[in-house]
Design a protein around this motif. Sequence first.
Motif, mmCIF file in Angstrom:
data_model
loop_
_atom_site.group_PDB
_atom_site.id
_atom_site.type_symbol
_atom_site.label_atom_id
_atom_site.label_comp_id
_atom_site.label_asym_id
_atom_site.label_seq_id
_atom_site.Cartn_x
_atom_site.Cartn_y
_atom_site.Cartn_z
ATOM 1 N N ASP A 189 -2.458 -1.293 -5.103
ATOM 2 C CA ASP A 189 -3.683 -2.011 -4.567
ATOM 3 C C ASP A 189 -3.428 -3.235 -3.959
ATOM 4 O OD1 ASP A 189 -5.377 0.666 -5.084
ATOM 5 O OD2 ASP A 189 -5.812 -0.065 -6.794
ATOM 6 N N ARG A 237 -8.658 -4.421 -0.178
ATOM 7 C CA ARG A 237 -10.024 -5.134 -0.138
ATOM 8 C C ARG A 237 -9.868 -6.702 0.166
ATOM 9 N NH1 ARG A 237 -12.351 -4.603 -6.317
ATOM 10 N NH2 ARG A 237 -10.316 -4.884 -7.283
ATOM 11 N N LEU A 261 0.901 -1.241 -0.074
ATOM 12 C CA LEU A 261 -0.222 0.036 0.051
ATOM 13 C C LEU A 261 0.804 1.327 -0.124
ATOM 14 C CD1 LEU A 261 -2.660 -1.431 2.867
ATOM 15 C CD2 LEU A 261 -2.939 -0.705 0.083
ATOM 16 N N SER A 268 -8.417 -4.083 6.094
ATOM 17 C CA SER A 268 -9.442 -3.819 5.206
ATOM 18 C C SER A 268 -10.046 -2.578 5.657
ATOM 19 C CB SER A 268 -10.366 -4.883 4.932
ATOM 20 O OG SER A 268 -11.199 -4.952 6.130
ATOM 21 N N VAL A 318 -6.867 3.245 7.095
ATOM 22 C CA VAL A 318 -6.703 4.043 5.966
ATOM 23 C C VAL A 318 -4.968 4.060 5.536
ATOM 24 C CG1 VAL A 318 -6.393 6.728 5.592
ATOM 25 C CG2 VAL A 318 -8.282 5.736 6.918
ATOM 26 N N THR A 329 -5.373 0.968 -2.048
ATOM 27 C CA THR A 329 -6.332 0.438 -1.116
ATOM 28 C C THR A 329 -6.365 -1.204 -1.084
ATOM 29 O OG1 THR A 329 -7.960 -0.099 -3.216
ATOM 30 C CG2 THR A 329 -7.914 2.296 -1.952
#
Length: 174
Positions: free
Chosen positions: A117, A161, A112, A151, A154, A159
């Motif tokens: 991602d 997931r 990250l 998940s 911040v 990102t």
Amino acid sequence: MKAALVIVDVQDTLLPLVRRGEELADRIAALARELRPGGTPVVALQQVFDPESPVSTRLGLEPSDVVIRKTATDAFYDTELAALLTGWGVDTIVLTGLATDYCVDATARSALSHGLDVVLVSDGHAPAADGDPEAGLTAEQVVDRHNRILSTAVHPGGTLRLCPAAELPALVLR
């Protein structure tokens, strides 16, 4: 999305020490078999031990797969992983492996920070078989906790997931 499957430290000497190690290795091997034909590169990280512990043969790695040796919990630290992913045009890593609360966690956070991602395979990583006894957590609770924390946090770059292994090929190969 241009993804690469990243397998962290699935090594024969570690599989007996983690929660459902052989089952996990087989699940990751099946993912690799499903993703390769769609052009998803496969990278296996090998933690350097003394004596050395090879990547598990249960993964069924192919000659096109890349094995990268590492010495730290973070698979990006002092390795060619970032350069390799950049060269392939990868913007997303599909993350699996060992151990949930060490190398998988560190690699997810580092990816990250590198602006990638991350799709963390929610049933594709494992902690020690006994979980975290000092914290009073079973192995299942360690997995659940890290899935939730990673998940929902911040992150400065990409990102993260979650995706279960059964749903992953449809997500990556669409």
